[in-house]
Design a protein around this motif. Structure first.
Motif, PDB file in Angstrom:
ATOM      1  N   PHE A  35       4.185  -2.471  -2.388  1.00  0.00           N
ATOM      2  CA  PHE A  35       3.523  -2.290  -3.676  1.00  0.00           C
ATOM      3  C   PHE A  35       4.490  -1.997  -4.820  1.00  0.00           C
ATOM      4  N   PHE A  36       5.590  -1.317  -4.543  1.00  0.00           N
ATOM      5  CA  PHE A  36       6.514  -0.953  -5.614  1.00  0.00           C
ATOM      6  C   PHE A  36       7.806  -1.756  -5.581  1.00  0.00           C
ATOM      7  N   GLY A  37       7.856  -2.818  -4.790  1.00  0.00           N
ATOM      8  CA  GLY A  37       9.058  -3.643  -4.686  1.00  0.00           C
ATOM      9  C   GLY A  37       9.153  -4.714  -5.738  1.00  0.00           C
ATOM     10  N   GLY A  38       8.234  -4.746  -6.645  1.00  0.00           N
ATOM     11  CA  GLY A  38       8.275  -5.725  -7.723  1.00  0.00           C
ATOM     12  C   GLY A  38       7.332  -6.889  -7.491  1.00  0.00           C
ATOM     13  N   THR A  39       7.046  -7.566  -8.576  1.00  0.00           N
ATOM     14  CA  THR A  39       6.155  -8.720  -8.514  1.00  0.00           C
ATOM     15  C   THR A  39       6.803  -9.905  -9.192  1.00  0.00           C
ATOM     16  N   ASN A  40       6.267 -11.068  -8.904  1.00  0.00           N
ATOM     17  CA  ASN A  40       6.751 -12.306  -9.483  1.00  0.00           C
ATOM     18  C   ASN A  40       5.545 -13.057 -10.027  1.00  0.00           C
TER      19      ASN A  40
ATOM     20  N   TRP B 175       5.796  -6.838   9.534  1.00  0.00           N
ATOM     21  CA  TRP B 175       5.416  -5.546  10.117  1.00  0.00           C
ATOM     22  C   TRP B 175       4.022  -5.646  10.742  1.00  0.00           C
ATOM     23  N   THR B 176       3.126  -6.353  10.074  1.00  0.00           N
ATOM     24  CA  THR B 176       1.783  -6.553  10.628  1.00  0.00           C
ATOM     25  C   THR B 176       1.851  -7.343  11.929  1.00  0.00           C
ATOM     26  N   TYR B 177       2.669  -8.388  11.967  1.00  0.00           N
ATOM     27  CA  TYR B 177       2.832  -9.160  13.201  1.00  0.00           C
ATOM     28  C   TYR B 177       3.409  -8.294  14.316  1.00  0.00           C
ATOM     29  N   ALA B 178       4.382  -7.447  13.975  1.00  0.00           N
ATOM     30  CA  ALA B 178       4.989  -6.570  14.987  1.00  0.00           C
ATOM     31  C   ALA B 178       3.955  -5.587  15.538  1.00  0.00           C
ATOM     32  N   LEU B 179       3.143  -5.012  14.658  1.00  0.00           N
ATOM     33  CA  LEU B 179       2.106  -4.088  15.126  1.00  0.00           C
ATOM     34  C   LEU B 179       1.070  -4.803  15.985  1.00  0.00           C
ATOM     35  N   LEU B 180       0.706  -6.012  15.598  1.00  0.00           N
ATOM     36  CA  LEU B 180      -0.251  -6.788  16.390  1.00  0.00           C
ATOM     37  C   LEU B 180       0.321  -7.107  17.772  1.00  0.00           C
ATOM     38  N   ALA B 181       1.573  -7.536  17.820  1.00  0.00           N
ATOM     39  CA  ALA B 181       2.199  -7.849  19.104  1.00  0.00           C
ATOM     40  C   ALA B 181       2.311  -6.594  19.974  1.00  0.00           C
ATOM     41  N   LEU B 182       2.697  -5.481  19.370  1.00  0.00           N
ATOM     42  CA  LEU B 182       2.792  -4.219  20.106  1.00  0.00           C
ATOM     43  C   LEU B 182       1.429  -3.795  20.650  1.00  0.00           C
ATOM     44  N   THR B 183       0.394  -3.977  19.859  1.00  0.00           N
ATOM     45  CA  THR B 183      -0.963  -3.626  20.297  1.00  0.00           C
ATOM     46  C   THR B 183      -1.411  -4.502  21.461  1.00  0.00           C
TER      47      THR B 183
ATOM     48  N   LEU C  40       5.020   5.388  13.824  1.00  0.00           N
ATOM     49  CA  LEU C  40       4.410   4.151  13.336  1.00  0.00           C
ATOM     50  C   LEU C  40       3.728   4.364  11.986  1.00  0.00           C
ATOM     51  N   LEU C  41       3.095   5.511  11.790  1.00  0.00           N
ATOM     52  CA  LEU C  41       2.476   5.797  10.495  1.00  0.00           C
ATOM     53  C   LEU C  41       3.514   5.941   9.389  1.00  0.00           C
ATOM     54  N   ILE C  42       4.629   6.591   9.670  1.00  0.00           N
ATOM     55  CA  ILE C  42       5.685   6.742   8.660  1.00  0.00           C
ATOM     56  C   ILE C  42       6.276   5.389   8.292  1.00  0.00           C
ATOM     57  N   ILE C  43       6.566   4.569   9.302  1.00  0.00           N
ATOM     58  CA  ILE C  43       7.105   3.229   9.021  1.00  0.00           C
ATOM     59  C   ILE C  43       6.088   2.403   8.239  1.00  0.00           C
ATOM     60  N   SER C  44       4.814   2.478   8.610  1.00  0.00           N
ATOM     61  CA  SER C  44       3.777   1.733   7.897  1.00  0.00           C
ATOM     62  C   SER C  44       3.663   2.196   6.449  1.00  0.00           C
ATOM     63  N   ALA C  45       3.757   3.501   6.214  1.00  0.00           N
ATOM     64  CA  ALA C  45       3.692   4.013   4.847  1.00  0.00           C
ATOM     65  C   ALA C  45       4.879   3.532   4.033  1.00  0.00           C
ATOM     66  N   ILE C  46       6.062   3.533   4.632  1.00  0.00           N
ATOM     67  CA  ILE C  46       7.256   3.048   3.925  1.00  0.00           C
ATOM     68  C   ILE C  46       7.120   1.571   3.598  1.00  0.00           C
ATOM     69  N   VAL C  47       6.652   0.777   4.555  1.00  0.00           N
ATOM     70  CA  VAL C  47       6.479  -0.664   4.318  1.00  0.00           C
ATOM     71  C   VAL C  47       5.456  -0.901   3.208  1.00  0.00           C
ATOM     72  N   CYS C  48       4.366  -0.153   3.205  1.00  0.00           N
ATOM     73  CA  CYS C  48       3.363  -0.316   2.142  1.00  0.00           C
ATOM     74  C   CYS C  48       3.923   0.084   0.783  1.00  0.00           C
ATOM     75  N   LEU C  49       4.687   1.154   0.731  1.00  0.00           N
ATOM     76  CA  LEU C  49       5.296   1.563  -0.539  1.00  0.00           C
ATOM     77  C   LEU C  49       6.286   0.520  -1.038  1.00  0.00           C
ATOM     78  N   VAL C  50       7.108  -0.009  -0.136  1.00  0.00           N
ATOM     79  CA  VAL C  50       8.052  -1.056  -0.520  1.00  0.00           C
ATOM     80  C   VAL C  50       7.294  -2.295  -0.993  1.00  0.00           C
TER      81      VAL C  50
ATOM     82  N   ASN D 277       6.922  -9.362  -4.236  1.00  0.00           N
ATOM     83  CA  ASN D 277       8.202  -9.838  -3.705  1.00  0.00           C
ATOM     84  C   ASN D 277       8.372  -9.527  -2.222  1.00  0.00           C
ATOM     85  N   GLN D 278       7.795  -8.452  -1.741  1.00  0.00           N
ATOM     86  CA  GLN D 278       8.001  -8.009  -0.366  1.00  0.00           C
ATOM     87  C   GLN D 278       6.840  -8.382   0.566  1.00  0.00           C
ATOM     88  N   THR D 279       6.182  -9.474   0.286  1.00  0.00           N
ATOM     89  CA  THR D 279       5.058  -9.908   1.111  1.00  0.00           C
ATOM     90  C   THR D 279       5.508 -10.230   2.532  1.00  0.00           C
ATOM     91  N   SER D 280       6.662 -10.850   2.669  1.00  0.00           N
ATOM     92  CA  SER D 280       7.142 -11.217   4.009  1.00  0.00           C
ATOM     93  C   SER D 280       7.404  -9.974   4.862  1.00  0.00           C
TER      94      SER D 280
END
Length: 163
Positions: A29-34, A53-61, A17-27, A45-48
């Motif tokens: 912040f570095f996925g571009g802006t509009n 991912w936040t919703y999935a973690l909340l549901a899992l919790t 979960l930490l690795i996936i969360s780190a990848i999602v955060c990197l994507v 761009n990658q706000t959704s």
């Protein structure tokens, strides 16, 4: 052996979960802006992806909490019924607190008229009451924690003086 297996499973789950969360955060912040849609505000761009991912973690919790609470209650009920009932009363008290704080929440969207037009479309009666419920519940629980801390400190001081 069971404790080791349980620790291994929870450890690997945490790492994944930490690795996936780190990848999602990197994507995110570095996925571009509009910046063309909203003047002067950076929109990622990658706000959704981050929100999903936040919703999935909340549901899992929530699911894990309910499952382990039920399992813990069932095991505790077998061995010590009084402690199990006490835990159930605490859970019911939390539900009652949430219902009461939801009922006293203000759901009037006209009190929030200073927000932008884009924000106003999300100001529904239900969400405003839920927001108030969370705020009031946090205040009540914070006060209960402070009172419990004071009670514990005073009780410990009185017990030490008696001995």
């Amino acid at each position: 052996m069971a404790v080791t297996k349980s620790r291994r499973i929870t450890g690997w789950t945490l790492i994944v979960l930490l690795i996936i969360s780190a990848i999602v955060c990197l994507v995110f912040f570095f996925g571009g802006t509009n910046t063309t849609e909203v003047e002067g505000i950076k929109a990622y761009n990658q706000t959704s992806l981050l929100l999903y991912w936040t919703y999935a973690l909340l549901a899992l919790t929530i699911i894990a909490t309910l499952v382990f609470a039920f399992i813990g209650f069932a095991r505790s009920f077998k061995h010590n019924r009084k402690a199990a009932i006490r835990g159930l009363v605490g859970f019911i008290a939390l539900i009652v607190l949430l219902v009461i704080t939801y009922a006293i929440g203000n759901g009037d969207p006209s009190s929030m008229n200073m927000l932008s037009e884009d924000s106003n479309k999300f100001l529904t009666h239900g969400w405003l009451k839920i927001s108030d419920m969370v705020i009031y519940s946090c205040i009540v629980l914070l006060c209960a924690n402070i009172l419990a801390l004071l009670y514990s400190a005073i009780r410990r001081a009185v017990i030490v003086k008696r001995q």
